[in-house]
Scaffold this motif. Sequence first.
Motif, PDB file in Angstrom:
ATOM      1  N   UNK A 160     -16.793 -55.519  -5.953  1.00 42.77           N
ATOM      2  CA  UNK A 160     -15.795 -56.319  -5.531  1.00 42.77           C
ATOM      3  C   UNK A 160     -15.812 -57.696  -6.594  1.00 42.77           C
ATOM      4  N   UNK A 161     -16.145 -57.455  -7.740  1.00 40.47           N
ATOM      5  CA  UNK A 161     -16.292 -58.634  -8.827  1.00 40.47           C
ATOM      6  C   UNK A 161     -17.481 -59.365  -8.838  1.00 40.47           C
ATOM      7  N   UNK A 162     -18.381 -59.188  -7.733  1.00 39.29           N
ATOM      8  CA  UNK A 162     -19.460 -60.016  -7.658  1.00 39.29           C
ATOM      9  C   UNK A 162     -20.827 -59.211  -8.268  1.00 39.29           C
ATOM     10  N   UNK A 163     -21.552 -59.746  -9.190  1.00 41.00           N
ATOM     11  CA  UNK A 163     -22.553 -58.965  -9.694  1.00 41.00           C
ATOM     12  C   UNK A 163     -23.675 -58.773  -8.719  1.00 41.00           C
ATOM     13  N   UNK A 164     -24.184 -57.681  -8.558  1.00 40.66           N
ATOM     14  CA  UNK A 164     -25.409 -57.324  -7.627  1.00 40.66           C
ATOM     15  C   UNK A 164     -26.540 -57.499  -8.396  1.00 40.66           C
ATOM     16  N   UNK A 165     -27.802 -57.887  -7.810  1.00 42.60           N
ATOM     17  CA  UNK A 165     -29.055 -57.912  -8.401  1.00 42.60           C
ATOM     18  C   UNK A 165     -29.636 -56.680  -7.899  1.00 42.60           C
ATOM     19  N   UNK A 166     -30.029 -55.594  -8.855  1.00 46.07           N
ATOM     20  CA  UNK A 166     -30.872 -54.487  -8.249  1.00 46.07           C
ATOM     21  C   UNK A 166     -32.242 -54.239  -9.064  1.00 46.07           C
ATOM     22  N   UNK A 167     -33.086 -53.798  -8.651  1.00 50.62           N
ATOM     23  CA  UNK A 167     -34.316 -53.505  -9.132  1.00 50.62           C
ATOM     24  C   UNK A 167     -34.034 -52.244 -10.138  1.00 50.62           C
ATOM     25  N   UNK A 168     -34.971 -51.953 -11.054  1.00 51.20           N
ATOM     26  CA  UNK A 168     -34.869 -50.698 -11.843  1.00 51.20           C
ATOM     27  C   UNK A 168     -34.529 -49.441 -10.909  1.00 51.20           C
ATOM     28  N   UNK A 169     -35.455 -49.283 -10.045  1.00 52.59           N
ATOM     29  CA  UNK A 169     -35.500 -47.946  -9.099  1.00 52.59           C
ATOM     30  C   UNK A 169     -33.809 -47.750  -8.473  1.00 52.59           C
ATOM     31  N   UNK A 170     -33.443 -49.015  -7.836  1.00 51.59           N
ATOM     32  CA  UNK A 170     -32.266 -49.190  -7.241  1.00 51.59           C
ATOM     33  C   UNK A 170     -31.121 -48.941  -8.118  1.00 51.59           C
ATOM     34  N   UNK A 171     -31.200 -49.387  -9.422  1.00 48.71           N
ATOM     35  CA  UNK A 171     -30.186 -49.129 -10.444  1.00 48.71           C
ATOM     36  C   UNK A 171     -30.204 -47.607 -11.043  1.00 48.71           C
ATOM     37  N   UNK A 172     -31.389 -46.981 -11.032  1.00 49.04           N
ATOM     38  CA  UNK A 172     -31.452 -45.729 -11.521  1.00 49.04           C
ATOM     39  C   UNK A 172     -31.199 -44.638 -10.412  1.00 49.04           C
ATOM     40  N   UNK A 173     -31.094 -44.984  -9.036  1.00 47.86           N
ATOM     41  CA  UNK A 173     -30.591 -44.191  -8.046  1.00 47.86           C
ATOM     42  C   UNK A 173     -29.039 -44.021  -8.037  1.00 47.86           C
ATOM     43  N   UNK A 174     -28.769 -45.446  -8.034  1.00 50.18           N
ATOM     44  CA  UNK A 174     -27.089 -45.742  -7.870  1.00 50.18           C
ATOM     45  C   UNK A 174     -26.333 -45.115  -9.298  1.00 50.18           C
ATOM     46  N   UNK A 175     -26.892 -45.288 -10.380  1.00 53.45           N
ATOM     47  CA  UNK A 175     -26.472 -44.655 -11.803  1.00 53.45           C
ATOM     48  C   UNK A 175     -26.223 -43.223 -11.319  1.00 53.45           C
ATOM     49  N   UNK A 176     -27.292 -42.423 -11.092  1.00 51.24           N
ATOM     50  CA  UNK A 176     -27.210 -41.182 -10.855  1.00 51.24           C
ATOM     51  C   UNK A 176     -26.060 -40.821  -9.612  1.00 51.24           C
ATOM     52  N   UNK A 177     -26.105 -41.298  -8.555  1.00 51.73           N
ATOM     53  CA  UNK A 177     -25.169 -41.207  -7.637  1.00 51.73           C
ATOM     54  C   UNK A 177     -23.666 -41.421  -7.950  1.00 51.73           C
ATOM     55  N   UNK A 178     -23.647 -42.439  -8.693  1.00 49.35           N
ATOM     56  CA  UNK A 178     -22.152 -42.821  -9.580  1.00 49.35           C
ATOM     57  C   UNK A 178     -21.741 -41.812 -10.666  1.00 49.35           C
ATOM     58  N   UNK A 179     -22.682 -41.169 -11.203  1.00 48.72           N
ATOM     59  CA  UNK A 179     -22.324 -40.167 -12.126  1.00 48.72           C
ATOM     60  C   UNK A 179     -21.833 -38.765 -11.595  1.00 48.72           C
ATOM     61  N   UNK A 180     -22.261 -38.612 -10.105  1.00 46.55           N
ATOM     62  CA  UNK A 180     -21.746 -37.577  -9.375  1.00 46.55           C
ATOM     63  C   UNK A 180     -21.013 -37.783  -8.249  1.00 46.55           C
ATOM     64  N   UNK A 181     -20.342 -39.006  -8.267  1.00 53.93           N
ATOM     65  CA  UNK A 181     -19.643 -39.617  -6.936  1.00 53.93           C
ATOM     66  C   UNK A 181     -19.045 -38.499  -6.206  1.00 53.93           C
ATOM     67  N   UNK A 182     -19.094 -38.530  -5.164  1.00 52.66           N
ATOM     68  CA  UNK A 182     -18.205 -37.791  -4.319  1.00 52.66           C
ATOM     69  C   UNK A 182     -19.123 -36.423  -4.030  1.00 52.66           C
ATOM     70  N   UNK A 183     -20.262 -36.084  -4.816  1.00 51.96           N
ATOM     71  CA  UNK A 183     -21.085 -34.878  -4.783  1.00 51.96           C
ATOM     72  C   UNK A 183     -22.327 -35.179  -4.230  1.00 51.96           C
ATOM     73  N   UNK A 184     -22.800 -34.213  -3.539  1.00 53.83           N
ATOM     74  CA  UNK A 184     -24.425 -34.372  -3.347  1.00 53.83           C
ATOM     75  C   UNK A 184     -25.216 -34.290  -4.162  1.00 53.83           C
ATOM     76  N   UNK A 185     -26.209 -35.169  -4.477  1.00 50.04           N
ATOM     77  CA  UNK A 185     -27.253 -35.176  -5.334  1.00 50.04           C
ATOM     78  C   UNK A 185     -28.472 -34.927  -4.678  1.00 50.04           C
ATOM     79  N   UNK A 186     -29.259 -33.703  -5.200  1.00 51.36           N
ATOM     80  CA  UNK A 186     -30.547 -33.343  -4.516  1.00 51.36           C
ATOM     81  C   UNK A 186     -31.363 -34.410  -4.749  1.00 51.36           C
ATOM     82  N   UNK A 187     -32.181 -34.365  -3.548  1.00 46.72           N
ATOM     83  CA  UNK A 187     -33.251 -35.580  -3.433  1.00 46.72           C
ATOM     84  C   UNK A 187     -34.200 -35.270  -4.656  1.00 46.72           C
ATOM     85  N   UNK A 188     -34.544 -33.932  -4.796  1.00 50.08           N
ATOM     86  CA  UNK A 188     -35.663 -33.945  -6.138  1.00 50.08           C
ATOM     87  C   UNK A 188     -34.855 -34.486  -7.320  1.00 50.08           C
TER      88      UNK A 188
END
Length: 220
Positions: free
Chosen positions: A143-171
Motif C-alpha cells: 500500500x505504498x509503505x516500504x516494508x523492512x524484511x530480512x534476507x530470508x523473508x525477502x527470498x521467500x516473498x520473492x519466490x512466492x510473488x514470482x509464482x503468485x496464485x500457485x503453490x510453491x513446494x516447501x523444498x
Amino acid sequence: MKILLVEDDALLLNGLQKALVQQQYCCDVANSISEARRYTLNDYDLLILDLGLPDGDGLSLLKTWRQQGCVLPVLILTARDSLDDRVKGLDSGADDYLVKPFALAELQARVRALMRRRFEKTENALQFGSLKLDMNHHQVWQNGNELTLTRMEYAILRRLMLHAGKTVQRERLQQDLYDWTDEIGSNTLEVYIHHLRRKLGSNYIKTIRGEGYRLESQAE
C-alpha cells in the motif's frame, strides 16, 4: 532464487559469489566439470558457466546438459571474444554470452534479464495486489509503505510473488534459504513464514498442507 556458478579462477569465483549473494541470490559454486556434475540442476534457476575449465571444455558440458533435458537459462563467461566463439556458444545452448573482463554491473543486469525471461516477466518489479517487490533494489512495499524484511523473508516473498496464485513446494522455498545459514532446521521455513505473515497480514500466505505455500489474491 538460486544460481550455480562454474568458474575455475578462484579469485573471480569468490568475488562473483559474494556479489551475487549481495544481490539476494543463493549461489553454489564449482571450479571444474567434475564438481559441477555433482549438483542437481533442478535445484537452480540459472547457470553461469565458464568455458575454460581445468578438466574440459564448458561447451561440452553444456551440450551434455541440454541433451539431458536441462532447460535452465545459461550465461557463458569466457575470454574467447571472436564472433565465431560467440556464435558457437549460443548455438551450443547458451542464452547469453559475456566476455571477460566485464563490469560487475553488466553481469548483474544480464542475470536479472535472464531471470525475467525464465519467469516470463518484463520488468524487475513484481506486483501482486497492494504488494510491490523491486528485484533490482531489493525493496518491498505494501500500500505504498516500504516494508523492512530480512534476507530470508525477502527470498521467500520473492519466490512466492514470482509464482503468485500457485503453490510453491516447501523444498523449493528451503533451497532459496541455504546460503544464508549454516543449518536449516526442520521448522526454519515455518518460522520465516510466520514472520512474513506478521508483516504482511495473516491472510496473504496460505499453507497448502503436504505441499508448500501459496500467495493468495483474496487477501486483498
